[in-house]
Write a protein that holds these residues in place. Structure first.
Motif, mmCIF file in Angstrom:
data_model
loop_
_atom_site.group_PDB
_atom_site.id
_atom_site.type_symbol
_atom_site.label_atom_id
_atom_site.label_comp_id
_atom_site.label_asym_id
_atom_site.label_seq_id
_atom_site.Cartn_x
_atom_site.Cartn_y
_atom_site.Cartn_z
ATOM 1 N N VAL A 1 0.844 -1.199 0.000
ATOM 2 C CA VAL A 1 0.000 0.000 0.000
ATOM 3 C C VAL A 1 0.882 1.254 0.000
ATOM 4 N N LEU A 2 1.951 1.220 0.787
ATOM 5 C CA LEU A 2 2.866 2.373 0.822
ATOM 6 C C LEU A 2 3.508 2.586 -0.548
ATOM 7 N N SER A 3 3.856 1.506 -1.222
ATOM 8 C CA SER A 3 4.420 1.614 -2.572
ATOM 9 C C SER A 3 3.410 2.224 -3.538
ATOM 10 N N ASN A 4 2.153 1.828 -3.429
ATOM 11 C CA ASN A 4 1.106 2.401 -4.285
ATOM 12 C C ASN A 4 0.900 3.882 -3.982
ATOM 13 N N ILE A 5 0.977 4.252 -2.710
ATOM 14 C CA ILE A 5 0.861 5.673 -2.342
ATOM 15 C C ILE A 5 2.022 6.446 -2.944
ATOM 16 N N ASP A 6 3.204 5.875 -2.862
ATOM 17 C CA ASP A 6 4.390 6.535 -3.425
ATOM 18 C C ASP A 6 4.225 6.718 -4.930
ATOM 19 N N HIS A 7 3.725 5.702 -5.599
ATOM 20 C CA HIS A 7 3.503 5.800 -7.043
ATOM 21 C C HIS A 7 2.463 6.889 -7.355
ATOM 22 N N ALA A 8 1.379 6.906 -6.599
ATOM 23 C CA ALA A 8 0.344 7.924 -6.816
ATOM 24 C C ALA A 8 0.892 9.320 -6.539
ATOM 25 N N PHE A 9 1.710 9.449 -5.494
ATOM 26 C CA PHE A 9 2.302 10.755 -5.171
ATOM 27 C C PHE A 9 3.183 11.240 -6.318
ATOM 28 N N ALA A 10 3.936 10.322 -6.918
ATOM 29 C CA ALA A 10 4.866 10.689 -7.989
ATOM 30 C C ALA A 10 4.153 11.208 -9.231
ATOM 31 N N ILE A 11 2.901 10.795 -9.446
ATOM 32 C CA ILE A 11 2.201 11.244 -10.658
ATOM 33 C C ILE A 11 1.172 12.343 -10.380
ATOM 34 N N LEU A 12 1.131 12.844 -9.147
ATOM 35 C CA LEU A 12 0.245 13.971 -8.839
ATOM 36 C C LEU A 12 0.758 15.233 -9.523
ATOM 37 N N GLU A 13 -0.142 16.160 -9.752
ATOM 38 C CA GLU A 13 0.243 17.465 -10.287
ATOM 39 C C GLU A 13 1.212 18.128 -9.308
ATOM 40 N N PRO A 14 2.171 18.913 -9.823
ATOM 41 C CA PRO A 14 3.168 19.535 -8.921
ATOM 42 C C PRO A 14 2.549 20.360 -7.790
ATOM 43 N N HIS A 15 1.486 21.126 -8.079
ATOM 44 C CA HIS A 15 0.887 21.928 -7.004
ATOM 45 C C HIS A 15 0.215 21.028 -5.957
ATOM 46 N N THR A 16 -0.339 19.884 -6.386
ATOM 47 C CA THR A 16 -0.951 18.960 -5.433
ATOM 48 C C THR A 16 0.133 18.279 -4.594
ATOM 49 N N GLN A 17 1.246 17.936 -5.239
ATOM 50 C CA GLN A 17 2.381 17.374 -4.489
ATOM 51 C C GLN A 17 2.872 18.361 -3.439
ATOM 52 N N ALA A 18 2.944 19.633 -3.822
ATOM 53 C CA ALA A 18 3.430 20.652 -2.878
ATOM 54 C C ALA A 18 2.474 20.791 -1.691
ATOM 55 N N GLU A 19 1.169 20.804 -1.965
ATOM 56 C CA GLU A 19 0.193 20.914 -0.873
ATOM 57 C C GLU A 19 0.254 19.697 0.051
ATOM 58 N N LEU A 20 0.361 18.513 -0.543
ATOM 59 C CA LEU A 20 0.443 17.298 0.274
ATOM 60 C C LEU A 20 1.732 17.275 1.083
ATOM 61 N N SER A 21 2.816 17.736 0.480
ATOM 62 C CA SER A 21 4.084 17.791 1.211
ATOM 63 C C SER A 21 4.000 18.763 2.389
#
Length: 176
Positions: free
Chosen positions: A72-92
């Motif tokens: 599940v953590l690997s799938n989350i990592d994969h999903a995080f990697a393909i998120l839009e940059p602004h969404t990645q920044a907000e999640l970070s």
């Protein structure tokens, strides 16, 4: 203007306590998790998801099933990697806030470190976030919920325990 020795000592002690408290609030919790180096998520962010996965997926697998947790953590990592940059920044930003002592103190209302909370307390905390009057906390809950649920339900390995089979029309669309 003169300052007495006693006033100088009191002021120095207060300044040292204030500086120490500020440093403590802005410091991160120590890492107590064996992170995967090949993931795009930082080790601290992996630790947060590692602590939240059993709460969001309560009852989906046993608590000691680390292989499923890493999947599940690997799938989350994969999903995080393909998120839009602004969404990645907000999640970070959200994950950084959860990782910092001061941020966690505000978000949890004084609960102990996330990785040390027992499951019932994590469930209670997530329910409070879900129903909180501040929209920002509800959005934080919703974002974490959607990411973890997508990582779980989007994985064909999770379908067998649910007795789910991919519809025949969809089989050609996936790369399985």
């Amino acid at each position: 203007m003169s300052i007495s020795r006693r006033q100088l000592l009191k002021s120095s002690a207060a300044a040292a306590a204030f500086a120490g408290g500020g440093l403590w609030l802005f410091s991160d919790y120590p890492l107590s998790f064996k992170a995967r180096s090949q993931f795009s998520l930082s080790a601290e962010h992996q630790q947060i998801f590692w602590a939240l996965i059993p709460a969001f997926l309560d009852g989906a697998f046993t608590a000691d099933d680390q292989q499923t947790m890493y999947r599940v953590l690997s799938n989350i990592d994969h999903a995080f990697a393909i998120l839009e940059p602004h969404t990645q920044a907000e999640l970070s930003q959200l994950l950084d806030l959860i990782q910092s002592r001061g941020g966690w103190l505000l978000l949890s209302a004084g609960a102990s470190q996330l990785s040390e909370l027992p499951l019932p307390q994590k469930l209670d905390l997530l329910q409070r976030w879900q129903q909180h009057y501040l929209q920002l906390l509800r959005q934080a809950y919703q974002g974490l919920h959607e990411l973890i649920m997508a990582a779980w339900y989007g994985d064909p390995a999770s379908w067998a325990p649910l007795n789910y089979q991919l519809p025949a029309q969809m089989k050609g669309l996936l790369n399985d």
